[in-house]
Design an enzyme around this catalytic site. Structure first.
Site, PDB file in Angstrom:
ATOM      1  N   ASP A  86     -47.999   3.049   7.893  1.00 49.92           N
ATOM      2  CA  ASP A  86     -47.730   2.279   9.114  1.00 49.92           C
ATOM      3  C   ASP A  86     -48.882   1.349   9.454  1.00 49.92           C
ATOM      4  O   ASP A  86     -50.057   1.748   9.377  1.00 49.92           O
ATOM      5  CB  ASP A  86     -47.557   3.238  10.298  1.00 49.92           C
ATOM      6  CG  ASP A  86     -46.098   3.414  10.684  1.00 49.92           C
ATOM      7  OD1 ASP A  86     -45.294   2.498  10.431  1.00 49.92           O
ATOM      8  OD2 ASP A  86     -45.778   4.473  11.238  1.00 49.92           O
ATOM      9  N   LYS A 116     -45.491  -0.532   6.790  1.00 50.87           N
ATOM     10  CA  LYS A 116     -44.345  -0.605   7.713  1.00 50.87           C
ATOM     11  C   LYS A 116     -44.835  -1.200   9.022  1.00 50.87           C
ATOM     12  O   LYS A 116     -45.946  -0.892   9.458  1.00 50.87           O
ATOM     13  CB  LYS A 116     -43.746   0.777   7.960  1.00 50.87           C
ATOM     14  CG  LYS A 116     -42.650   0.787   9.034  1.00 50.87           C
ATOM     15  CD  LYS A 116     -41.797   2.047   8.994  1.00 50.87           C
ATOM     16  CE  LYS A 116     -42.394   3.218   9.696  1.00 50.87           C
ATOM     17  NZ  LYS A 116     -42.641   3.011  11.133  1.00 50.87           N
ATOM     18  N   GLU A 185     -34.200   3.436  14.012  1.00 57.40           N
ATOM     19  CA  GLU A 185     -34.539   4.650  14.782  1.00 57.40           C
ATOM     20  C   GLU A 185     -33.730   4.735  16.074  1.00 57.40           C
ATOM     21  O   GLU A 185     -33.691   3.776  16.872  1.00 57.40           O
ATOM     22  CB  GLU A 185     -36.045   4.677  15.101  1.00 57.40           C
ATOM     23  CG  GLU A 185     -36.416   5.903  15.948  1.00 57.40           C
ATOM     24  CD  GLU A 185     -37.887   6.260  15.965  1.00 57.40           C
ATOM     25  OE1 GLU A 185     -38.696   5.608  15.264  1.00 57.40           O
ATOM     26  OE2 GLU A 185     -38.221   7.225  16.694  1.00 57.40           O
TER      27      GLU A 185
HETATM   28  O1  KIV Z   1     -44.655   6.968  12.614  1.00 55.19           O
HETATM   29  C1  KIV Z   1     -43.639   7.517  12.165  1.00 55.19           C
HETATM   30  O2  KIV Z   1     -43.622   8.703  11.796  1.00 55.19           O
HETATM   31  C2  KIV Z   1     -42.418   6.723  12.069  1.00 55.19           C
HETATM   32  C3  KIV Z   1     -41.142   7.449  11.794  1.00 55.19           C
HETATM   33  C4  KIV Z   1     -40.680   8.064  13.047  1.00 55.19           C
HETATM   34  C5  KIV Z   1     -40.132   6.569  11.177  1.00 55.19           C
HETATM   35  O3  KIV Z   1     -42.453   5.547  12.248  1.00 55.19           O
END
Ligand code: KIV
Length: 282
Positions: A86, A116, A185
């Site tokens: 992320d 992401k 989500e």
């Molecule tokens: O940070 C995370 O775990 C996520 C998931 C909920 C998709 O973005």
């Protein structure tokens, strides 16, 4: 035996060829190893680590350094899964060049295969810039925890036709930006099914029903390791928090009554060596 690492095309192909893509979060070496060995396709180093590892109430406080630290640990463990890390809040809502620099760091230093980022039409340009720089991007639309306050909190998104159309456009914008997949989500299952049918890239659902091309969950939710809040869409496959609590209590009890450590956990020394020591130090 050498294990073949999954690639972006392998993941994208699964939309046509199946089977559905399985994705789970991991934040450290031992769990990433287990999750990889279990055959999970995508390991997400999610900024959910802010809540389940660092104890914050949300994900906004998570930093690039936090993400790098955990991504590196995961990358040391994983042989097969694609690693998606992320981009934390504040690392891509800035200039494109800063966003690209941050995404580069997650690949070069963090060992991620892709990044992401959260957001739809409003984040499409930055997603496209990162993709253009050669970095695979997974989009994330619907309930976007980094900006949950704007969305009215952690609640289902896209329930009426207008909001649903906006979400459809968000997912499309991520596809048009060149994302290789998109997380949906907390959106109604029929909306997720409609988006999935109309996109050429795989959709990965979390609280988005059974018709997405794949599913993702936070590992602490799945394993029963996070007690503060369990969303409706979570299925708890184990209660490891409870087992761990019992084990730790048993340890504390055995320390208190000196039944741990037992002989098999202790080291011996020769009687005469001990004797010599006692003589010399009395
Ligand atoms: O940070 C995370 O775990 C996520 C998931 C909920 C998709 O973005």
């Amino acid at each position: 035996m050498q294990v073949k690492k999954l690639t972006i095309p392998d993941i994208v192909r699964r939309k046509q060829d199946g089977p559905p893509i399985s994705s789970l979060t991991a934040y450290d070496y031992p769990w990433a190893k287990l999750i990889d060995q279990a055959g999970t396709d995508i390991i997400l180093v999610g900024d959910s680590l802010g809540m389940v590892i660092l104890g914050y109430n949300g994900t906004v406080a998570v930093t690039m350094e936090d993400m790098l630290h955990h991504s590196k640990a995961v990358a040391r463990a994983v042989e097969r899964a694609l690693i998606v890390t992320d981009m934390p809040f504040g690392s891509y809502n800035c200039s494109h060049s800063e966003a690209i620099t941050n995404a580069n760091r997650l690949l070069k230093e963090g060992g991620a295969d892709a990044v992401k980022l959260e957001g739809g039409t409003e984040m499409a340009k930055v997603a496209a810039a990162i993709v253009k720089a050669g970095i695979p991007v997974q989009g994330h639309v619907g309930l976007t925890p980094q900006t949950a306050t704007n969305l009215g909190g952690f609640r289902v998104q896209g329930r009426d036709a207008r909001a649903a159309q906006k979400l459809f456009e968000d997912a499309r914008a991520m596809e048009d930006a060149g994302c290789f997949s998109v997380v949906l989500e907390a959106i109604p299952a029929p909306l997720a099914a409609h988006i999935t049918k109309n996109l050429s890239i795989p959709t990965i659902g979390i609280g988005a029903g059974p018709d997405c091309d794949g599913q993702v969950l936070v590992m602490h939710d799945l394993l029963g390791l996070y007690e503060r809040f369990t969303p409706k869409f979570v299925k708890q496959y184990a209660k490891l928090g409870e087992s761990a609590l019992q084990a730790i209590k048993a340890y504390n009890d055995e320390v208190a009554c000196r039944s741990f450590p037992a002989a098999e956990h202790s080291f011996s020394m020769k009687e005469e060596e001990l004797h010599q020591l006692i003589e010399k130090t009395r």
